[in-house]
Design an enzyme around this catalytic site. Structure first.
Site, PDB file in Angstrom:
ATOM      1  N   SER A 140       0.833  -1.199   0.000  1.00 34.40           N
ATOM      2  CA  SER A 140       0.000   0.000   0.000  1.00 34.40           C
ATOM      3  C   SER A 140       0.873   1.256   0.000  1.00 34.40           C
ATOM      4  O   SER A 140       1.696   1.430  -0.897  1.00 34.40           O
ATOM      5  CB  SER A 140      -0.963  -0.045   1.192  1.00 34.40           C
ATOM      6  OG  SER A 140      -2.024   0.869   1.034  1.00 34.40           O
ATOM      7  N   GLU A 239      -9.463  -4.187  -6.608  1.00 26.54           N
ATOM      8  CA  GLU A 239      -9.152  -2.961  -5.865  1.00 26.54           C
ATOM      9  C   GLU A 239      -8.804  -1.816  -6.808  1.00 26.54           C
ATOM     10  O   GLU A 239      -8.331  -2.018  -7.927  1.00 26.54           O
ATOM     11  CB  GLU A 239      -8.015  -3.198  -4.884  1.00 26.54           C
ATOM     12  CG  GLU A 239      -6.654  -3.469  -5.500  1.00 26.54           C
ATOM     13  CD  GLU A 239      -5.569  -3.517  -4.437  1.00 26.54           C
ATOM     14  OE1 GLU A 239      -5.436  -2.521  -3.716  1.00 26.54           O
ATOM     15  OE2 GLU A 239      -4.878  -4.549  -4.331  1.00 26.54           O
ATOM     16  N   HIS A 269      -7.902  -5.415  -1.155  1.00 25.82           N
ATOM     17  CA  HIS A 269      -6.661  -4.661  -0.989  1.00 25.82           C
ATOM     18  C   HIS A 269      -5.835  -5.235   0.156  1.00 25.82           C
ATOM     19  O   HIS A 269      -6.353  -5.483   1.249  1.00 25.82           O
ATOM     20  CB  HIS A 269      -7.004  -3.194  -0.706  1.00 25.82           C
ATOM     21  CG  HIS A 269      -5.833  -2.368  -0.280  1.00 25.82           C
ATOM     22  ND1 HIS A 269      -4.871  -1.949  -1.168  1.00 25.82           N
ATOM     23  CD2 HIS A 269      -5.466  -1.883   0.943  1.00 25.82           C
ATOM     24  CE1 HIS A 269      -3.966  -1.241  -0.516  1.00 25.82           C
ATOM     25  NE2 HIS A 269      -4.298  -1.188   0.764  1.00 25.82           N
TER      26      HIS A 269
END
Length: 297
Positions: A140, A239, A269
């Protein structure tokens, strides 16, 4: 999922004093007992954790090492919340993993976080590891930090062995993500979450003075050049950050950098964080471990 409603509420009041730090503190209590070795490391402006799964040799400058930069939108999470992911990564890569608990927004800026990640890399270098023995990895927001760090290192002539990004946020600009078809299928991020992140990142940057000026926002995908480390990206097919993953791979390939994207249908995600519950997460981390071993010989 329960996460999306929480993020939706938080996105309306991004500057409210939400207790984001509680997430990593709670995760510390929830870590299962194991034979994994976790050692505290002090960096100039942050802390880190050196993680070594059972059977992995100590970090002594030989073989390989992974510098891991955790996700959490730059404002939450840490070594504890990502404990299971990092433990399995250490096991499958057969490598010590240094997890940097970098400074977080909104109190600190992304630039400060990147400085902490750079300090983590320097710590590994001082331990005796050469660039070709070190893999940069992150999930991320940690994917952003990993790529930005690789570019910073490139400027001083250092090229790590590889870069691994899991569900990476690689572009701060929000418009293309909000317009992506997956904004309707993403189980975690509503469109307003990117508005909130944009506001928090900008306000944090404005407070950090660099040479007497507010910190400039840095877009790694605008600085893709030949010579960056070979890159592996794992991302969910549903995602919205699939946009960033595919754009990054295209730009890297255009620059002659070996880049591979592996898309996982039906996942959310950062599903690798749930490695204790998801067989797919374990398969993903096993593949990443194999990639790291191959990249570092």
């Amino acid at each position: 999922m329960a996460v999306r409603p929480v993020l939706a509420v938080g996105s309306y009041l991004p500057h409210a004093p939400w207790p984001w730090g509680v997430i990593d503190q709670a995760a510390r209590v929830l870590l299962p007992a194991s034979t994994t070795v976790r050692a505290a490391v002090s960096l100039p402006n942050a802390s880190a954790q050196l993680v070594r799964a059972s059977g992995v040799l100590p970090a002594d400058g030989t073989r390989r090492a992974v510098l891991y930069l955790h996700g959490g939108a730059f404002l939450t999470c840490g070594a504890n919340s990502h404990g299971r992911l990092v433990e399995l990564l250490s096991k499958f890569a057969d490598s010590p993993v240094l997890v940097v608990d970098y400074r977080l927004i909104p109190k600190h800026s992304i630039g400060m976080a990147l400085d902490d990640c750079h300090d983590g890399y320097r710590w590994l270098r001082l331990l005796g590891y050469e660039p070709e023995q070190i893999v940069l990895a992150g999930d991320s927001a940690g994917g952003y930090l990993a790529l930005a760090l690789a570019q910073r290192l490139q400027e001083v002539g250092e090229e790590p062995a590889a870069l691994v990004a899991i569900s990476p946020l690689l572009q701060l600009a929000k418009e293309h993500k909000q317009a992506h078809p997956n904004i309707k299928t993403d189980a975690m991020f509503p469109a307003r979450a990117f508005d909130a992140l944009d506001a928090l990142v900008a306000s944090a940057a404005a407070r950090n003075q660099v040479d007497g000026e507010p910190e400039e926002l840095y877009e790694p995908l605008e600085h893709i050049t030949p010579g960056l480390p070979r890159t592996l990206i794992h991302v969910s097919g549903s995602e919205v950050l699939l946009h960033d993953a595919q754009l990054a791979a295209a730009k890297l390939a255009a620059a002659g950098v070996p880049a591979e994207v592996r898309v996982w249908p039906g996942q959310v995600h950062d599903f690798q964080v749930a490695a204790s519950m998801l067989p797919e997460a374990i398969r993903s981390l096993r593949q990443i471990g194999e990639y790291i071993r191959e990249a570092t010989g």
